[in-house]
Design a protein around this motif. Structure first.
Motif, PDB file in Angstrom:
ATOM      1  N   PRO A  52       0.833  -1.207   0.000  1.00  0.00           N
ATOM      2  CA  PRO A  52       0.000   0.000   0.000  1.00  0.00           C
ATOM      3  C   PRO A  52       0.873   1.264   0.000  1.00  0.00           C
ATOM      4  CG  PRO A  52       0.008  -1.024   2.176  1.00  0.00           C
ATOM      5  CD  PRO A  52       0.772  -1.931   1.261  1.00  0.00           C
ATOM      6  N   TYR A  53       0.445   2.247  -0.761  1.00  0.00           N
ATOM      7  CA  TYR A  53       1.133   3.538  -0.823  1.00  0.00           C
ATOM      8  C   TYR A  53       0.216   4.612  -0.260  1.00  0.00           C
ATOM      9  CZ  TYR A  53       4.772   1.615  -3.831  1.00  0.00           C
ATOM     10  OH  TYR A  53       5.827   0.882  -4.325  1.00  0.00           O
ATOM     11  N   PRO A  54       0.785   5.698   0.265  1.00  0.00           N
ATOM     12  CA  PRO A  54      -0.058   6.807   0.725  1.00  0.00           C
ATOM     13  C   PRO A  54      -0.897   7.346  -0.434  1.00  0.00           C
ATOM     14  CG  PRO A  54       2.210   7.084   1.475  1.00  0.00           C
ATOM     15  CD  PRO A  54       2.195   5.938   0.516  1.00  0.00           C
ATOM     16  N   GLU A  55      -2.013   7.933  -0.107  1.00  0.00           N
ATOM     17  CA  GLU A  55      -2.937   8.429  -1.124  1.00  0.00           C
ATOM     18  C   GLU A  55      -2.317   9.468  -2.049  1.00  0.00           C
ATOM     19  OE1 GLU A  55      -6.639   9.696   0.569  1.00  0.00           O
ATOM     20  OE2 GLU A  55      -6.878   7.827   1.685  1.00  0.00           O
ATOM     21  N   ASN A  56      -1.327  10.215  -1.556  1.00  0.00           N
ATOM     22  CA  ASN A  56      -0.732  11.272  -2.370  1.00  0.00           C
ATOM     23  C   ASN A  56       0.308  10.754  -3.373  1.00  0.00           C
ATOM     24  OD1 ASN A  56       1.090  10.652  -0.313  1.00  0.00           O
ATOM     25  ND2 ASN A  56       1.960  12.705  -0.310  1.00  0.00           N
ATOM     26  N   VAL A  57       0.571   9.443  -3.390  1.00  0.00           N
ATOM     27  CA  VAL A  57       1.507   8.859  -4.350  1.00  0.00           C
ATOM     28  C   VAL A  57       0.694   8.379  -5.553  1.00  0.00           C
ATOM     29  CG1 VAL A  57       3.225   7.052  -4.754  1.00  0.00           C
ATOM     30  CG2 VAL A  57       3.094   8.173  -2.527  1.00  0.00           C
ATOM     31  N   SER A  58       0.958   8.985  -6.711  1.00  0.00           N
ATOM     32  CA  SER A  58       0.190   8.651  -7.919  1.00  0.00           C
ATOM     33  C   SER A  58       0.547   7.258  -8.434  1.00  0.00           C
ATOM     34  CB  SER A  58       0.458   9.686  -9.015  1.00  0.00           C
ATOM     35  OG  SER A  58       1.767   9.520  -9.525  1.00  0.00           O
ATOM     36  N   LEU A  59      -0.293   6.732  -9.309  1.00  0.00           N
ATOM     37  CA  LEU A  59      -0.036   5.433  -9.919  1.00  0.00           C
ATOM     38  C   LEU A  59       1.271   5.450 -10.709  1.00  0.00           C
ATOM     39  CD1 LEU A  59      -1.012   2.575 -10.368  1.00  0.00           C
ATOM     40  CD2 LEU A  59      -2.338   3.388 -12.319  1.00  0.00           C
ATOM     41  N   GLU A  60       1.546   6.554 -11.414  1.00  0.00           N
ATOM     42  CA  GLU A  60       2.796   6.684 -12.167  1.00  0.00           C
ATOM     43  C   GLU A  60       4.004   6.653 -11.229  1.00  0.00           C
ATOM     44  OE1 GLU A  60       0.226   8.974 -12.556  1.00  0.00           O
ATOM     45  OE2 GLU A  60      -0.579   8.009 -14.345  1.00  0.00           O
ATOM     46  N   GLU A  61       3.888   7.318 -10.093  1.00  0.00           N
ATOM     47  CA  GLU A  61       4.984   7.314  -9.116  1.00  0.00           C
ATOM     48  C   GLU A  61       5.191   5.917  -8.531  1.00  0.00           C
ATOM     49  OE1 GLU A  61       4.957  11.784  -7.214  1.00  0.00           O
ATOM     50  OE2 GLU A  61       3.275  10.452  -6.720  1.00  0.00           O
ATOM     51  N   GLN A  62       4.099   5.206  -8.284  1.00  0.00           N
ATOM     52  CA  GLN A  62       4.199   3.837  -7.774  1.00  0.00           C
ATOM     53  C   GLN A  62       4.924   2.943  -8.779  1.00  0.00           C
ATOM     54  OE1 GLN A  62       0.491   2.156  -6.284  1.00  0.00           O
ATOM     55  NE2 GLN A  62      -0.179   4.192  -5.639  1.00  0.00           N
ATOM     56  N   VAL A  63       4.566   3.069 -10.049  1.00  0.00           N
ATOM     57  CA  VAL A  63       5.219   2.275 -11.095  1.00  0.00           C
ATOM     58  C   VAL A  63       6.706   2.610 -11.155  1.00  0.00           C
ATOM     59  CG1 VAL A  63       5.347   1.914 -13.599  1.00  0.00           C
ATOM     60  CG2 VAL A  63       3.125   1.909 -12.443  1.00  0.00           C
ATOM     61  N   ALA A  64       7.038   3.908 -11.068  1.00  0.00           N
ATOM     62  CA  ALA A  64       8.441   4.331 -11.113  1.00  0.00           C
ATOM     63  C   ALA A  64       9.210   3.785  -9.898  1.00  0.00           C
ATOM     64  CB  ALA A  64       8.533   5.849 -11.170  1.00  0.00           C
ATOM     65  N   ILE A  65       8.609   3.827  -8.732  1.00  0.00           N
ATOM     66  CA  ILE A  65       9.250   3.312  -7.517  1.00  0.00           C
ATOM     67  C   ILE A  65       9.509   1.817  -7.663  1.00  0.00           C
ATOM     68  CG2 ILE A  65       8.850   2.791  -5.063  1.00  0.00           C
ATOM     69  CD1 ILE A  65       7.317   5.531  -4.958  1.00  0.00           C
ATOM     70  N   LYS A  66       8.508   1.074  -8.144  1.00  0.00           N
ATOM     71  CA  LYS A  66       8.662  -0.377  -8.316  1.00  0.00           C
ATOM     72  C   LYS A  66       9.718  -0.701  -9.365  1.00  0.00           C
ATOM     73  CE  LYS A  66       3.963  -1.299  -6.834  1.00  0.00           C
ATOM     74  NZ  LYS A  66       2.605  -1.692  -7.203  1.00  0.00           N
ATOM     75  N   ARG A  67       9.768   0.091 -10.442  1.00  0.00           N
ATOM     76  CA  ARG A  67      10.770  -0.125 -11.485  1.00  0.00           C
ATOM     77  C   ARG A  67      12.169   0.096 -10.922  1.00  0.00           C
ATOM     78  NH1 ARG A  67       9.925   3.936 -14.850  1.00  0.00           N
ATOM     79  NH2 ARG A  67       7.947   3.053 -15.498  1.00  0.00           N
ATOM     80  N   GLU A  68      12.357   1.172 -10.145  1.00  0.00           N
ATOM     81  CA  GLU A  68      13.664   1.453  -9.532  1.00  0.00           C
ATOM     82  C   GLU A  68      14.057   0.355  -8.546  1.00  0.00           C
ATOM     83  OE1 GLU A  68      16.127   3.720 -10.115  1.00  0.00           O
ATOM     84  OE2 GLU A  68      14.886   4.036 -11.882  1.00  0.00           O
ATOM     85  N   TYR A  69      13.096  -0.087  -7.770  1.00  0.00           N
ATOM     86  CA  TYR A  69      13.352  -1.168  -6.812  1.00  0.00           C
ATOM     87  C   TYR A  69      13.835  -2.412  -7.546  1.00  0.00           C
ATOM     88  CZ  TYR A  69      12.426  -4.746  -3.288  1.00  0.00           C
ATOM     89  OH  TYR A  69      12.549  -5.797  -2.424  1.00  0.00           O
ATOM     90  N   THR A  70      13.156  -2.766  -8.631  1.00  0.00           N
ATOM     91  CA  THR A  70      13.531  -3.938  -9.418  1.00  0.00           C
ATOM     92  C   THR A  70      14.937  -3.791  -9.988  1.00  0.00           C
ATOM     93  OG1 THR A  70      11.225  -4.350  -9.990  1.00  0.00           O
ATOM     94  CG2 THR A  70      12.881  -5.358 -11.408  1.00  0.00           C
ATOM     95  N   LYS A  71      15.248  -2.622 -10.539  1.00  0.00           N
ATOM     96  CA  LYS A  71      16.585  -2.392 -11.104  1.00  0.00           C
ATOM     97  C   LYS A  71      17.659  -2.505 -10.034  1.00  0.00           C
ATOM     98  CE  LYS A  71      16.152   1.567 -13.225  1.00  0.00           C
ATOM     99  NZ  LYS A  71      16.059   2.745 -14.105  1.00  0.00           N
ATOM    100  N   LYS A  72      17.415  -1.948  -8.870  1.00  0.00           N
ATOM    101  CA  LYS A  72      18.407  -1.992  -7.790  1.00  0.00           C
ATOM    102  C   LYS A  72      18.608  -3.422  -7.301  1.00  0.00           C
ATOM    103  CE  LYS A  72      18.830   2.492  -7.722  1.00  0.00           C
ATOM    104  NZ  LYS A  72      18.515   2.977  -9.036  1.00  0.00           N
ATOM    105  N   GLN A  73      17.523  -4.177  -7.145  1.00  0.00           N
ATOM    106  CA  GLN A  73      17.637  -5.567  -6.700  1.00  0.00           C
ATOM    107  C   GLN A  73      18.413  -6.394  -7.718  1.00  0.00           C
ATOM    108  OE1 GLN A  73      16.961  -5.430  -3.393  1.00  0.00           O
ATOM    109  NE2 GLN A  73      15.877  -7.329  -3.598  1.00  0.00           N
ATOM    110  N   PHE A  74      18.101  -6.220  -8.993  1.00  0.00           N
ATOM    111  CA  PHE A  74      18.791  -6.965 -10.044  1.00  0.00           C
ATOM    112  C   PHE A  74      20.272  -6.594 -10.076  1.00  0.00           C
ATOM    113  CE2 PHE A  74      20.289  -7.587 -14.396  1.00  0.00           C
ATOM    114  CZ  PHE A  74      19.993  -8.930 -14.571  1.00  0.00           C
ATOM    115  N   GLY A  75      20.561  -5.304 -10.032  1.00  0.00           N
ATOM    116  CA  GLY A  75      21.956  -4.849 -10.066  1.00  0.00           C
ATOM    117  C   GLY A  75      22.756  -5.359  -8.885  1.00  0.00           C
ATOM    118  N   ALA A  76      22.182  -5.288  -7.700  1.00  0.00           N
ATOM    119  CA  ALA A  76      22.887  -5.754  -6.501  1.00  0.00           C
ATOM    120  C   ALA A  76      23.138  -7.262  -6.568  1.00  0.00           C
ATOM    121  CB  ALA A  76      22.077  -5.413  -5.255  1.00  0.00           C
TER     122      ALA A  76
END
Length: 173
Positions: A140-164
Protein backbone atom coordinates in the motif's frame (compact mmCIF):
# COMPACT_ATOMS: atom_id res chain seq x y z
CA UNK A 1 16.27 -6.54 21.76
CA UNK A 2 19.70 -7.95 22.52
CA UNK A 3 20.23 -9.31 19.01
CA UNK A 4 19.04 -6.03 17.53
CA UNK A 5 21.51 -4.06 19.66
CA UNK A 6 24.34 -6.47 18.82
CA UNK A 7 23.52 -6.14 15.10
CA UNK A 8 23.60 -2.35 15.32
CA UNK A 9 26.87 -2.41 17.26
CA UNK A 10 28.35 -4.74 14.64
CA UNK A 11 27.29 -2.35 11.86
CA UNK A 12 28.98 0.51 13.71
CA UNK A 13 32.14 -1.57 14.19
CA UNK A 14 32.21 -2.52 10.48
CA UNK A 15 31.73 1.12 9.44
CA UNK A 16 34.51 2.19 11.79
CA UNK A 17 36.83 -0.49 10.40
CA UNK A 18 35.97 0.48 6.81
CA UNK A 19 36.73 4.15 7.46
CA UNK A 20 39.80 3.55 9.62
CA UNK A 21 41.39 0.57 7.85
CA UNK A 22 39.77 0.54 4.40
CA UNK A 23 38.04 -2.81 5.00
CA UNK A 24 35.17 -3.97 7.18
CA UNK A 25 37.10 -7.12 8.14
CA UNK A 26 40.73 -6.11 8.82
CA UNK A 27 43.34 -8.86 8.91
CA UNK A 28 44.15 -8.35 12.61
CA UNK A 29 40.60 -9.33 13.61
CA UNK A 30 40.15 -13.01 14.44
CA UNK A 31 38.06 -14.93 11.92
CA UNK A 32 36.12 -16.49 14.80
CA UNK A 33 35.09 -13.05 16.09
CA UNK A 34 34.26 -11.78 12.59
CA UNK A 35 32.14 -14.86 11.82
CA UNK A 36 30.43 -14.69 15.21
CA UNK A 37 29.53 -11.05 14.68
CA UNK A 38 28.23 -11.87 11.21
CA UNK A 39 26.12 -14.78 12.44
CA UNK A 40 24.25 -12.36 14.72
CA UNK A 41 22.67 -11.02 11.52
CA UNK A 42 21.16 -14.47 10.87
CA UNK A 43 20.13 -14.98 14.48
CA UNK A 44 18.16 -11.71 14.53
CA UNK A 45 15.63 -12.56 11.79
CA UNK A 46 15.51 -16.20 12.93
CA UNK A 47 14.50 -15.00 16.40
CA UNK A 48 11.39 -13.42 14.84
CA UNK A 49 9.95 -16.93 14.57
CA UNK A 50 9.07 -16.59 18.26
CA UNK A 51 6.86 -13.55 17.62
CA UNK A 52 3.18 -13.98 16.74
CA UNK A 53 1.98 -12.71 13.36
CA UNK A 54 -1.47 -12.25 11.86
CA UNK A 55 -2.65 -15.43 10.14
CA UNK A 56 -3.40 -13.48 6.95
CA UNK A 57 -1.74 -10.52 5.30
CA UNK A 58 -3.28 -7.11 6.00
CA UNK A 59 -3.36 -5.38 2.60
CA UNK A 60 -4.34 -2.02 4.11
CA UNK A 61 -1.25 -1.58 6.25
CA UNK A 62 2.45 -2.27 5.61
CA UNK A 63 2.78 -5.06 8.17
CA UNK A 64 4.91 -8.17 8.40
CA UNK A 65 3.18 -11.48 7.63
CA UNK A 66 4.47 -15.06 7.44
CA UNK A 67 5.57 -15.04 3.79
CA UNK A 68 7.41 -11.74 4.28
CA UNK A 69 9.10 -13.00 7.44
CA UNK A 70 10.26 -16.21 5.76
CA UNK A 71 11.59 -14.29 2.75
CA UNK A 72 13.41 -11.92 5.10
CA UNK A 73 15.02 -14.83 6.94
CA UNK A 74 15.97 -16.55 3.69
CA UNK A 75 17.59 -13.52 2.06
CA UNK A 76 19.39 -12.35 5.19
CA UNK A 77 20.78 -15.85 5.76
CA UNK A 78 22.00 -15.96 2.13
CA UNK A 79 24.01 -12.84 2.79
CA UNK A 80 25.33 -14.13 6.11
CA UNK A 81 26.45 -17.44 4.59
CA UNK A 82 28.23 -15.69 1.71
CA UNK A 83 29.90 -13.24 4.10
CA UNK A 84 31.13 -16.07 6.33
CA UNK A 85 32.50 -17.91 3.27
CA UNK A 86 34.32 -14.68 2.33
CA UNK A 87 35.71 -14.16 5.84
CA UNK A 88 36.98 -17.75 5.89
CA UNK A 89 38.48 -17.23 2.41
CA UNK A 90 36.69 -20.24 0.93
CA UNK A 91 35.77 -18.79 -2.48
CA UNK A 92 37.83 -20.28 -5.34
CA UNK A 93 39.52 -16.95 -6.14
CA UNK A 94 40.58 -16.58 -2.52
CA UNK A 95 42.06 -20.07 -2.47
CA UNK A 96 43.51 -20.33 -5.99
CA UNK A 97 43.95 -16.75 -7.22
CA UNK A 98 42.30 -14.45 -9.75
CA UNK A 99 42.75 -16.65 -12.83
CA UNK A 100 40.05 -17.66 -15.30
CA UNK A 101 39.28 -21.09 -13.76
CA UNK A 102 38.73 -19.96 -10.17
CA UNK A 103 36.87 -16.84 -11.32
CA UNK A 104 34.46 -18.92 -13.41
CA UNK A 105 34.00 -21.46 -10.61
CA UNK A 106 33.23 -18.67 -8.15
CA UNK A 107 30.66 -17.14 -10.50
CA UNK A 108 28.99 -20.53 -10.92
CA UNK A 109 28.94 -21.14 -7.14
CA UNK A 110 27.52 -17.69 -6.38
CA UNK A 111 24.95 -17.96 -9.17
CA UNK A 112 23.99 -21.38 -7.77
CA UNK A 113 23.46 -19.84 -4.34
CA UNK A 114 21.38 -17.00 -5.79
CA UNK A 115 19.24 -19.36 -7.89
CA UNK A 116 18.78 -21.79 -4.98
CA UNK A 117 17.54 -18.97 -2.78
CA UNK A 118 15.19 -17.80 -5.55
CA UNK A 119 13.80 -21.34 -5.73
CA UNK A 120 13.30 -21.44 -1.95
CA UNK A 121 11.61 -18.02 -2.11
CA UNK A 122 9.28 -19.40 -4.79
CA UNK A 123 8.42 -22.36 -2.55
CA UNK A 124 7.72 -19.98 0.35
CA UNK A 125 5.41 -17.89 -1.86
CA UNK A 126 3.65 -20.99 -3.19
CA UNK A 127 3.14 -22.27 0.35
CA UNK A 128 2.40 -19.08 2.29
CA UNK A 129 1.72 -16.31 -0.19
CA UNK A 130 -0.11 -15.15 -3.26
CA UNK A 131 1.13 -15.18 -6.85
CA UNK A 132 -0.92 -12.08 -7.69
CA UNK A 133 -0.42 -9.92 -4.61
CA UNK A 134 3.24 -10.25 -3.76
CA UNK A 135 5.32 -8.25 -1.33
CA UNK A 136 6.20 -5.27 -3.50
CA UNK A 137 3.47 -5.24 -6.12
CA UNK A 138 0.68 -5.17 -3.50
CA UNK A 139 2.38 -2.77 -1.07
CA UNK A 140 0.00 0.00 0.00
CA UNK A 141 1.13 3.54 -0.82
CA UNK A 142 -0.06 6.81 0.73
CA UNK A 143 -2.94 8.43 -1.12
CA UNK A 144 -0.73 11.27 -2.37
CA UNK A 145 1.51 8.86 -4.35
CA UNK A 146 0.19 8.65 -7.92
CA UNK A 147 -0.04 5.43 -9.92
CA UNK A 148 2.80 6.68 -12.17
CA UNK A 149 4.98 7.31 -9.12
CA UNK A 150 4.20 3.84 -7.77
CA UNK A 151 5.22 2.27 -11.09
CA UNK A 152 8.44 4.33 -11.11
CA UNK A 153 9.25 3.31 -7.52
CA UNK A 154 8.66 -0.38 -8.32
CA UNK A 155 10.77 -0.13 -11.48
CA UNK A 156 13.66 1.45 -9.53
CA UNK A 157 13.35 -1.17 -6.81
CA UNK A 158 13.53 -3.94 -9.42
CA UNK A 159 16.59 -2.39 -11.10
CA UNK A 160 18.41 -1.99 -7.79
CA UNK A 161 17.64 -5.57 -6.70
CA UNK A 162 18.79 -6.96 -10.04
CA UNK A 163 21.96 -4.85 -10.07
CA UNK A 164 22.89 -5.75 -6.50
CA UNK A 165 22.32 -9.45 -7.18
CA UNK A 166 24.42 -9.39 -10.36
CA UNK A 167 27.25 -7.56 -8.58
CA UNK A 168 27.20 -10.18 -5.82
CA UNK A 169 27.78 -12.99 -8.34
CA UNK A 170 31.06 -11.67 -9.68
CA UNK A 171 34.36 -12.44 -7.88
CA UNK A 172 35.61 -9.82 -5.50
CA UNK A 173 32.13 -8.75 -4.45
Amino acid sequence: KTLGMLSLLNFLLRIYYAVRYGTSFPPFESKTFACGCTLIHAALPLSSMFLPLPAKRNFNLPMIWLEFRLHSILFSCRHVVCTVVTILELWPTQAFGQTAGPMMAECVLKAGIVLSVVKFAHIITETHGSREQRTTNAMPYPENVSLEEQVAIKREYTKKQFGATMMAVFPGS
